[in-house]
Write an enzyme that holds these catalytic residues in place. Structure first.
Site, PDB file in Angstrom:
ATOM      1  N   GLY A 151       0.824  -1.207   0.000  1.00 40.31           N
ATOM      2  CA  GLY A 151       0.000   0.000   0.000  1.00 40.31           C
ATOM      3  C   GLY A 151       0.852   1.248   0.000  1.00 40.31           C
ATOM      4  N   GLY A 152       0.519   2.163   0.923  1.00 43.55           N
ATOM      5  CA  GLY A 152       1.219   3.441   0.987  1.00 43.55           C
ATOM      6  C   GLY A 152       2.701   3.298   1.259  1.00 43.55           C
ATOM      7  N   GLY A 178      19.807   9.895 -34.088  1.00 42.16           N
ATOM      8  CA  GLY A 178      19.236  10.561 -32.922  1.00 42.16           C
ATOM      9  C   GLY A 178      19.933  10.140 -31.648  1.00 42.16           C
ATOM     10  CB  ALA A 179      21.268   6.897 -30.510  1.00 45.91           C
TER      11      ALA A 179
END
Ligand code: HXC
Length: 514
Positions: free
Chosen positions: A169-170, A404-405
């Site tokens: 949970g939290g 792009g790399a």
């Protein structure tokens, strides 16, 4: 007076047994240390000062007031690691499963506030069943108080989370907001909802280990940065990691005065790259030969293995290293590698740790899976992280730097302070084969022997671009250097950049593509 002092001694003794001897024994049987044993191992001897040992929970719901545990399931305070101040909280699973009540949360918040005011790291030893169910909304509010402070402290003081038991949970979100998460194999789990809820909602049957064990989070989600076999090993790893980072964003990382490096390291680096430029090699061999002996500490080593990130030292000074890994998926960039790299770069930049990039990248991984899952935004994270970083940044292109790399991997135009290439570097829009196919399409198609023509054009393109000199002519790389010279070049480069001062345009904050 004597009686009153004795009363205090007795109360302290009682505090030290948490949820009772029986529960401690059960805890030990599972191979886990208690909250206090963990603190003793973590901190330098006799440096722990406890705060809030007498704090108790305040709820009367569901008979909670009938059995009260001083300290309310969390031990908090401050101490030292390698002589440096740290703040620590350690949840005690023997008290109501380490669950988080209003007062338990207030104790954690108190030391987080002190850490922020005094500029020192926060370490959380987590072992908790989540929000104290009997308390209802006040325990939920307690979590929000912690999340708020985690976020405010982010980038101001380093925050470390050790997961040493079930965290449900939290209990998982505070660690996720911190800089580094450590998990212990077999005894620690992290999940927002456990296997029972998963079964009810999605009808999937999954074990706690598969859903949220150390291995799962190290390999699949990337939530876990460091895996340890047991509590002791986890604590040792954290004590090592903290030697690379400063106390806060306004200080420099500590410098070690003793380090070793042998000249043999420099000469053997020449032999790492294979003759054939399509063959893989392990980039960690290069890293280990560049940095001070045994100083490389890899982060997230089992996640997105096509990029390697970690800390090292050059003549005792901390650096962060980001390297493409040709041994895995040929070193391509994909979604997970971009996320991993970006987060690490941002940590280094937050805490004044200079960045070294070793580049050998054939491009981005193509495919529908990558496109549909947002490689565009995730790849942009890495661009953003480098472009935004104001710490000293040096790039060394060892082999491929395509498309792009190339741009993404801390290129000169993206703000790298210094950019170097080895003689084996190939810096181009794409590999020679693909390039020839596109730009000589007509000639290849019309040739008597298209395959032969293609090979001829491929060689032509490679002749022009499969080297570092076109980039050097344009000043896009600052120099072409021998592998054996690299360590000295880096030492001198980072020394020259030591006092670098660069400010970003004034803004509230940027909008990184999340
Ligand atoms: C109160 C709790 C508790 C909790 C455990 N205990 N979790 N008490 N609140 N959240 C108590 C148990 O009643 C038990 O008390 C003792 O701790 C040990 O628990 P066991 O179940 O016996 O231990 P174990 O078998 O090891 O299982 C551990 C566990 C399990 C996996 C953590 O207890 C569990 O599933 N707990 C609930 C987890 C959960 O759903 N938490 C979500 C809370 S909601 P006795 O007296 O018998 O020793 C939440 C939302 C926050 O956190 C959202 C913020 C974003």
């Amino acid at each position: 007076m004597k009686d009153k002092n004795e009363e205090l001694r007795q109360k302290r003794k009682a505090n030290h047994v948490g949820g009772g001897i029986a529960r401690i024994e059960k805890h030990h049987e599972q191979g886990k240390l208690t909250a206090r044993e963990r603190i003793s191992l973590l901190l330098d001897e006799n440096t722990f000062h406890e705060i809030g040992a007498f704090v108790e929970q305040r709820s009367t719901a569901f008979d909670l007031d009938k059995s009260v545990f001083p300290g309310d399931g969390v031990v908090t305070g401050f101490g030292k690691i390698h002589g440096r101040l740290v703040y620590v909280f350690s949840q005690d699973f023997t008290v109501l499963g380490g669950s988080l009540s209003e007062s338990h949360s207030a104790k954690i918040c108190r030391i987080m506030d002190l850490a922020l005011k005094n500029g020192a790291p926060i370490i959380g030893l987590n072992d908790s069943g989540g929000a104290r169910i009997q308390e209802g909304v006040v325990s939920l509010s307690g979590y929000s108080e912690i999340f708020f402070r985690n976020t405010r402290a982010s980038g101001v003081v380093p925050q470390f989370s050790m997961i040493m038991g079930p965290c449900a949970g939290g209990a998982v979100y505070s660690p996720a907001l911190t800089d580094f998460v450590f998990m212990v194999e077999d005894t620690s789990y992290m999940f927002v909802t456990g296997p029972n809820v998963v079964k009810t909602v999605t009808h999937e049957s999954v074990s706690s280990e598969d859903l949220g064990g150390a291995k799962t989070h190290a390999e699949k989600s990337g939530v876990n940065h460091f895996t340890a076999q047991n509590d002791v090993e986890a604590i040792k790893k954290l004590r090592r990691l903290i030697t690379y980072v400063p106390q806060n964003a306004y200080e420099e990382p500590p410098k070690t005065t003793t380090f070793s490096f042998s000249e043999k390291q420099s000469s053997s680096i020449e032999r790492i790259l294979p003759e054939n430029n399509t063959m893989p090699y392990d980039c960690r061999q290069i890293i280990n030969l560049l940095v001070d002996q045994d100083s490389f500490l890899e982060v997230q080593e089992d996640y997105a293995k096509n990029i390697v990130v970690g800390f090292g030292r050059l003549e005792g000074r901390s650096i962060g290293i980001v390297s493409n890994q040709p041994a895995e998926l040929a070193g391509v960039l994909d979604i997970n590698a971009s996320r991993k790299g970006a987060r690490f770069v941002r940590f280094c930049d937050s805490f004044n740790i200079p960045i070294l990039v070793l580049e050998d990248v054939p491009g981005f991984l193509p495919g529908t899976d990558q496109e549909w899952n947002g490689i565009i935004s995730h790849g942009a994270k890495l661009i953003y992280a480098f472009a935004e970083a104001t710490v000293p940044r040096i790039t060394v292109i060892t082999r491929k730097a395509y498309g792009g790399a190339y741009c993404v991997m801390n290129s000169k135009s993206l703000g790298a302070d210094l950019s170097y290439a080895w003689p084996t570097a190939e810096i181009a829009v794409m590999g020679a084969r693909g390039a020839a196919e596109i730009i000589f399409k007509k000639e290849i198609r019309d040739a008597q022997n298209p395959t032969e023509k293609w090979l001829e054009k491929e060689a032509e393109y490679a002749e022009v671009f499969a080297n570092p000199y076109r980039a050097a002519e344009r000043g896009i790389v600052d120099d072409v250097i021998l592998p054996s010279e690299t360590r000295q070049v880096l030492i001198k480069g980072f020394e020259m950049l030591e006092k670098k001062a660069e400010n970003l345009p004034l803004k509230k904050h940027g909008n990184i593509p999340l």
